[in-house]
Design a protein around this motif. Structure first.
Motif, mmCIF file in Angstrom:
data_model
loop_
_atom_site.group_PDB
_atom_site.id
_atom_site.type_symbol
_atom_site.label_atom_id
_atom_site.label_comp_id
_atom_site.label_asym_id
_atom_site.label_seq_id
_atom_site.Cartn_x
_atom_site.Cartn_y
_atom_site.Cartn_z
ATOM 1 N N UNK A 5 100.515 39.594 70.936
ATOM 2 C CA UNK A 5 99.666 40.217 69.891
ATOM 3 C C UNK A 5 98.231 40.421 70.484
ATOM 4 N N UNK A 6 97.617 39.537 70.968
ATOM 5 C CA UNK A 6 96.279 39.436 71.282
ATOM 6 C C UNK A 6 96.338 40.404 72.491
ATOM 7 N N UNK A 7 97.183 40.209 73.678
ATOM 8 C CA UNK A 7 97.256 41.006 74.758
ATOM 9 C C UNK A 7 97.335 42.645 74.223
ATOM 10 N N UNK A 8 98.066 42.987 73.214
ATOM 11 C CA UNK A 8 98.287 44.416 72.801
ATOM 12 C C UNK A 8 97.115 44.907 72.314
ATOM 13 N N UNK A 9 96.436 44.129 71.815
ATOM 14 C CA UNK A 9 94.995 44.415 70.799
ATOM 15 C C UNK A 9 94.087 44.747 72.188
ATOM 16 N N UNK A 10 94.084 43.674 73.046
ATOM 17 C CA UNK A 10 93.213 44.103 74.046
ATOM 18 C C UNK A 10 93.487 45.443 74.740
ATOM 19 N N UNK A 18 90.492 48.877 82.694
ATOM 20 C CA UNK A 18 90.845 47.450 82.764
ATOM 21 C C UNK A 18 92.228 47.417 81.777
ATOM 22 N N UNK A 19 93.057 46.355 82.391
ATOM 23 C CA UNK A 19 94.515 46.376 81.948
ATOM 24 C C UNK A 19 94.697 44.942 81.201
ATOM 25 N N UNK A 20 95.431 44.915 80.215
ATOM 26 C CA UNK A 20 95.775 43.676 79.509
ATOM 27 C C UNK A 20 97.409 43.786 79.334
ATOM 28 N N UNK A 21 97.817 42.601 79.986
ATOM 29 C CA UNK A 21 99.402 42.284 79.666
ATOM 30 C C UNK A 21 99.725 41.021 79.512
ATOM 31 N N UNK A 22 100.854 40.765 78.925
ATOM 32 C CA UNK A 22 101.201 39.375 78.302
ATOM 33 C C UNK A 22 102.273 39.079 79.445
ATOM 34 N N UNK A 23 102.388 37.861 79.783
ATOM 35 C CA UNK A 23 103.284 37.272 80.721
ATOM 36 C C UNK A 23 103.875 35.869 80.150
ATOM 37 N N UNK A 93 98.232 42.477 65.211
ATOM 38 C CA UNK A 93 97.332 42.092 66.234
ATOM 39 C C UNK A 93 95.976 42.547 66.026
ATOM 40 N N UNK A 94 95.691 43.512 65.171
ATOM 41 C CA UNK A 94 94.412 43.937 65.083
ATOM 42 C C UNK A 94 93.893 42.417 63.939
#
Length: 109
Positions: A5-10, A18-23, A93-94
């Motif tokens: 959720x946090x990664x998607x909001x970022x 700048x990218x944000x992905x969850x792993x 996520x928001x």
């Protein structure tokens, strides 16, 4: 779920450069399992991956041309994993992002 959720909001808030992905590195053979009883560990070890395998995915996501410009993705070192539909819930996520910023006294992006 919180990581996703946090990664998607970022990913929604950051500039496109700048990218944000969850792993999810997966179940990694590490000291985290040191207190698991030996018979259980022997069974668990069948599904554990090496730290190198987990690190390879993380490094690839951070540095490879294949991942340049990709944002809002979720990957696992164990291969495709199902995840809760809540992981793509923009309202959730928001709210998580806003509350996280409030808790650490940071101005939201």
């Amino acid at each position: 779920l919180g990581n996703l959720l946090f990664s998607n909001e970022l990913a929604r808030r950051l500039p496109k450069t700048i990218t944000s992905n969850a792993v999810n590195p997966g179940a990694v053979q590490s000291d985290i399992w040191r207190d698991v009883p030996r018979p259980i560990y022997k069974v668990l070890k069948l599904i554990l991956i090496t730290p190198e395998r987990a690190a390879k995915l993380i490094t690839k996501m951070a540095l490879s041309a294949e991942w340049k410009g990709k944002s809002g993705e979720f990957k696992s070192a164990h291969g495709p994993l199902p995840f809760s539909s809540s992981g793509r819930n923009a309202d959730l996520s928001h709210r998580l992002y806003q509350e996280s910023c409030n808790l650490v006294n940071v101005t939201p992006l």
